[in-house]
Design an enzyme around this catalytic site. Structure first.
Site, PDB file in Angstrom:
ATOM      1  N   LYS A 209       0.842  -1.198   0.000  1.00 38.16           N
ATOM      2  CA  LYS A 209       0.000   0.000   0.000  1.00 38.16           C
ATOM      3  C   LYS A 209       0.880   1.252   0.000  1.00 38.16           C
ATOM      4  O   LYS A 209       0.695   2.154  -0.801  1.00 38.16           O
ATOM      5  CB  LYS A 209      -0.915  -0.034   1.231  1.00 38.16           C
ATOM      6  N   GLU A 215      10.430  -4.712   4.551  1.00 31.52           N
ATOM      7  CA  GLU A 215      10.452  -6.130   4.170  1.00 31.52           C
ATOM      8  C   GLU A 215      10.166  -6.283   2.682  1.00 31.52           C
ATOM      9  O   GLU A 215      10.868  -6.994   1.953  1.00 31.52           O
ATOM     10  CB  GLU A 215       9.386  -6.914   4.958  1.00 31.52           C
ATOM     11  N   GLY A 281      -4.873  -1.856   4.899  1.00 29.68           N
ATOM     12  CA  GLY A 281      -4.118  -3.021   4.422  1.00 29.68           C
ATOM     13  C   GLY A 281      -4.831  -4.326   4.693  1.00 29.68           C
ATOM     14  O   GLY A 281      -4.954  -5.193   3.819  1.00 29.68           O
ATOM     15  N   ARG A 282      -5.359  -4.479   5.909  1.00 32.77           N
ATOM     16  CA  ARG A 282      -5.996  -5.748   6.280  1.00 32.77           C
ATOM     17  C   ARG A 282      -7.396  -5.887   5.689  1.00 32.77           C
ATOM     18  O   ARG A 282      -8.083  -6.879   5.944  1.00 32.77           O
ATOM     19  CB  ARG A 282      -5.997  -5.913   7.800  1.00 32.77           C
ATOM     20  N   GLU A 367      -5.007  -6.453  14.709  1.00 35.18           N
ATOM     21  CA  GLU A 367      -4.467  -5.149  14.318  1.00 35.18           C
ATOM     22  C   GLU A 367      -5.587  -4.102  14.385  1.00 35.18           C
ATOM     23  O   GLU A 367      -5.340  -2.919  14.575  1.00 35.18           O
ATOM     24  CB  GLU A 367      -3.859  -5.211  12.909  1.00 35.18           C
ATOM     25  N   HIS A 398      -6.127 -33.042  17.799  1.00 35.17           N
ATOM     26  CA  HIS A 398      -5.056 -33.888  18.339  1.00 35.17           C
ATOM     27  C   HIS A 398      -3.939 -33.030  18.923  1.00 35.17           C
ATOM     28  O   HIS A 398      -2.829 -33.522  19.119  1.00 35.17           O
ATOM     29  CB  HIS A 398      -4.516 -34.802  17.235  1.00 35.17           C
ATOM     30  N   LYS A 522       9.217  -0.878  14.222  1.00 35.48           N
ATOM     31  CA  LYS A 522       9.803  -0.560  12.905  1.00 35.48           C
ATOM     32  C   LYS A 522      10.894   0.500  13.064  1.00 35.48           C
ATOM     33  O   LYS A 522      11.985   0.387  12.523  1.00 35.48           O
ATOM     34  CB  LYS A 522       8.736   0.025  11.965  1.00 35.48           C
TER      35      LYS A 522
HETATM   36  O1  F6P Z   1       3.055  -2.711   9.688  1.00 38.46           O
HETATM   37  C1  F6P Z   1       1.705  -2.998   9.573  1.00 38.46           C
HETATM   38  C2  F6P Z   1       1.234  -2.723   8.195  1.00 38.46           C
HETATM   39  O2  F6P Z   1       1.139  -1.369   7.997  1.00 38.46           O
HETATM   40  C3  F6P Z   1      -0.089  -3.408   7.917  1.00 38.46           C
HETATM   41  O3  F6P Z   1      -1.168  -2.709   8.387  1.00 38.46           O
HETATM   42  C4  F6P Z   1      -0.026  -3.546   6.448  1.00 38.46           C
HETATM   43  O4  F6P Z   1      -0.973  -4.474   5.981  1.00 38.46           O
HETATM   44  C5  F6P Z   1       1.393  -4.009   6.265  1.00 38.46           C
HETATM   45  O5  F6P Z   1       2.113  -3.265   7.222  1.00 38.46           O
HETATM   46  C6  F6P Z   1       1.986  -3.825   4.912  1.00 38.46           C
HETATM   47  O6  F6P Z   1       1.989  -2.489   4.516  1.00 38.46           O
HETATM   48  P1  F6P Z   1       2.187  -2.080   3.019  1.00 38.46           P
HETATM   49  O7  F6P Z   1       1.085  -2.697   2.218  1.00 38.46           O
HETATM   50  O8  F6P Z   1       2.143  -0.594   3.006  1.00 38.46           O
HETATM   51  O9  F6P Z   1       3.524  -2.611   2.565  1.00 38.46           O
END
Ligand code: F6P
Length: 559
Positions: A209, A215, A281-282, A367, A398, A522
């Site tokens: 987003k 990452e 995002g979620r 979240e 199990h 972060k």
């Molecule tokens: O760090 C949490 C977050 O902001 C989530 O809410 C989001 O889904 C995820 O990181 C990834 O963010 P982006 O889509 O901006 O890379």
């Protein structure tokens, strides 16, 4: 102007619920015996979802007070504000309009004078055209070969939704196309996901987003380097700038709200699919973030997926609170969390295809509602945000069901199952799906009704071990069934949980659409870089534990 949250503890309904919870002694055996219609009365349909609430710890008085609570905290007004596009995400000053992502094209939802549904369908058309090109082989890699693997690079909402839905809808995936997913900054993730792939037939979708997530950008660079190195070393492309640009253009597309940053990364904006800051995002699997899924299952099936969400949105928007399934499920969670002391909530799909659904729900629910302040900045007045977790049945049976059946903690659980299996298999003349469903039915029955000491004795159990074999029962479950796990049903399930989460957030007065709690970690990870490099002054600045841990790392690394 967003209305101030109502303190739920100040409502008459809260007082009633407190009184009802005091000395509450649920007795599902008796309730079912006294009211043969209990299951029918407390089973509701929403779209294709058949939701049985009757095995919950719920009597008429509790139900009435919960519905009254929803009224008193202004759930309907806030729901309507969300659908209308008011800036209910106050800490980010944003509208919350994931529901607009699944509106049919003829509906108008205006935000600041702009019809966002039009925008949604413009992007959908672009995503669909791209997906059709990949699926048909019109879109090829730089060597002219057809794409056979799509790798989605993203994390959080830019990963969990796509991977969960791709796994869930595996039977709908086009032959010859496989999706893989890279999310973790642990280099193992990229290394193992890329293993065995042919760069000439691999397409990367960088999904972020913000297009600023460490990452995702790191993994995208790793994948770009892997692609270019492999293509160059096999002689498929040369080392010149044009060859490099052509390879990136044919093997990298992006999904983001930050199209300028996409261009900076070197991805052609023509190969980028946008979305908007009003999609959290979620809450984004049904936006262009679902591009990998569209390639896998095709636009028609994706349309069905969206229609599934929309059916539940309509139910949530238009059904009176006392028959409104997500509202009732959210209120039940409030009852368990705030009045019966539950700390967690299990989601137990009796469908292997839904094996990532609990992980997906962890982000959606935790979240969203793992907060200690309300949307006006004041502290919450109640406990919030239970821990969601789960595994597919029967594996969980199990492993951890022992605690749910006989432990000291209350663990409300949602059981999910489908009438038709995705893969009908027989063991001799025994339908294996029936064996699975027998377990699904048996577990909620055992949890609800238990087994008394007399029943255990009647089986000839030696007296000394009778107590260990007693099942107390009255362990609450909701059973969700549907005819089959289709794209539409998956959309319905996701929307159901989105609105459950919303309902709980409103009762607690929470902005369920920000996520400030992920920021500190972060920031610190970036600030720690010099210390991890072994810079003495940076190490000296750390607390004793962190400094010692970093020193352990520095002393033990072999590279
Ligand atoms: O760090 C949490 C977050 O902001 C989530 O809410 C989001 O889904 C995820 O990181 C990834 O963010 P982006 O889509 O901006 O890379």
């Amino acid at each position: 102007m967003v209305a101030a949250p109502v303190d739920p503890r100040s409502t008459a309904a809260w007082a009633t619920l407190t009184r009802l919870a005091d000395g509450f002694t649920p007795d599902l055996r008796r309730w079912f015996a006294e009211e043969p219609e209990r299951a029918a009365r407390l089973t509701l349909d929403v779209g294709d979802l058949h939701v049985d609430l009757s095995k919950n710890l719920l009597d008429d008085a509790v139900l009435a007070a919960l519905v009254e609570l929803a009224g008193e905290v202004g759930l309907e007004a806030r729901r309507d504000a969300m659908f209308r596009g008011d800036h209910i995400n106050v800490t980010e000053d944003r509208a919350v309009l994931h529901t607009a992502l699944r509106q049919p094209p003829d509906v108008e939802v205006e935000v600041e004078g702009q019809d966002v549904v039009d925008d949604v369908h413009d992007v959908l058309r672009k995503v669909y055209a791209f997906a059709d090109d990949v699926r048909s082989g019109r879109w090829t890699g730089v060597t002219g070969q057809r794409i056979s693997t799509v790798v989605n690079i993203g994390i959080g909402g830019s990963d969990l939704g796509p991977v969960m839905a791709y796994e869930a809808l595996a039977p709908y995936v086009q032959d010859g196309i496989e999706c893989r997913f890279i999310s973790n900054i642990d280099p193992t993730d990229a290394a193992s996901t890329l293993t065995g792939l042919d760069p000439a037939t691999t397409l990367f979708i960088v999904s972020s987003k913000t297009f600023g997530t460490l990452e995702t950008l790191t993994n995208a660079r790793l994948c770009r380097a892997w692609l270019l190195d492999s293509l160059r070393s096999s002689g498929a492309i040369g080392r010149g700038e044009d060859d490099t640009a052509a390879a990136v253009a044919k093997h990298f597309v992006a999904v983001s709200t930050a199209l300028d940053k996409v261009a900076e990364f070197g991805i052609d904006p023509d190969n980028a699919f946008g979305f908007w800051d009003w999609v959290g995002g979620r809450y984004s699997v049904d936006s262009a973030i679902g591009t990998s899924l569209v390639v896998a299952i095709g636009p028609e099936r994706f349309d069905e997926f969206l229609a599934g969400f929309h059916a539940v949105d309509e139910h949530f928007l238009r059904t009176p609170l006392d028959r409104n399934v997500p509202v009732l499920m959210g209120l039940l969670n409030v009852w368990y969390t705030n009045f019966l002391d539950a700390q967690t909530h299990a989601v137990l799909p009796y469908s292997q295809l839904l094996h990532r659904f609990p992980a997906y729900l962890q982000q959606l629910t935790m979240e969203s509602n793992g907060k200690s302040v309300r949307w006006d900045g004041s502290p919450v007045t109640t406990d919030t945000g239970e821990v969601f977790w789960g595994e597919p049945g029967t594996n969980g049976q199990h492993a951890f069901y022992q605690l749910i059946h006989q432990g000291t903690r209350l663990v409300p659980a949602d059981f999910i199952a489908f009438a038709d299996p995705a893969y009908p298999l027989a063991d001799g003349d025994k339908d294996v799906h029936e064996l699975l469903l027998a377990n699904f039915f048996a577990q909620t029955k055992a949890l609800a009704f238990g087994k008394t000491a007399d029943e255990v004795r009647a089986e000839g159990t030696p007296e000394a071990i009778v107590p260990a074999r007693v099942f107390p029962g009255n362990r609450p479950t909701t059973s969700i069934m549907a005819p089959a796990l289709t794209p539409s049903v998956l959309g319905q399930l996701i929307a159901l949980y989105e609105h459950i989460t919303f309902t709980q957030g409103v009762v607690w007065g929470i902005d369920s659409f920000d996520q400030w709690g992920v920021e500190l970690g972060k920031q610190l990870a970036l600030q720690l870089a010099p210390a991890i490099d072994g810079e003495e002054s940076a190490l000296a600045d750390q607390d004793g534990s962190t400094r010692a841990l970093i020193r352990y790392y520095l002393e033990h690394r072999t590279r």
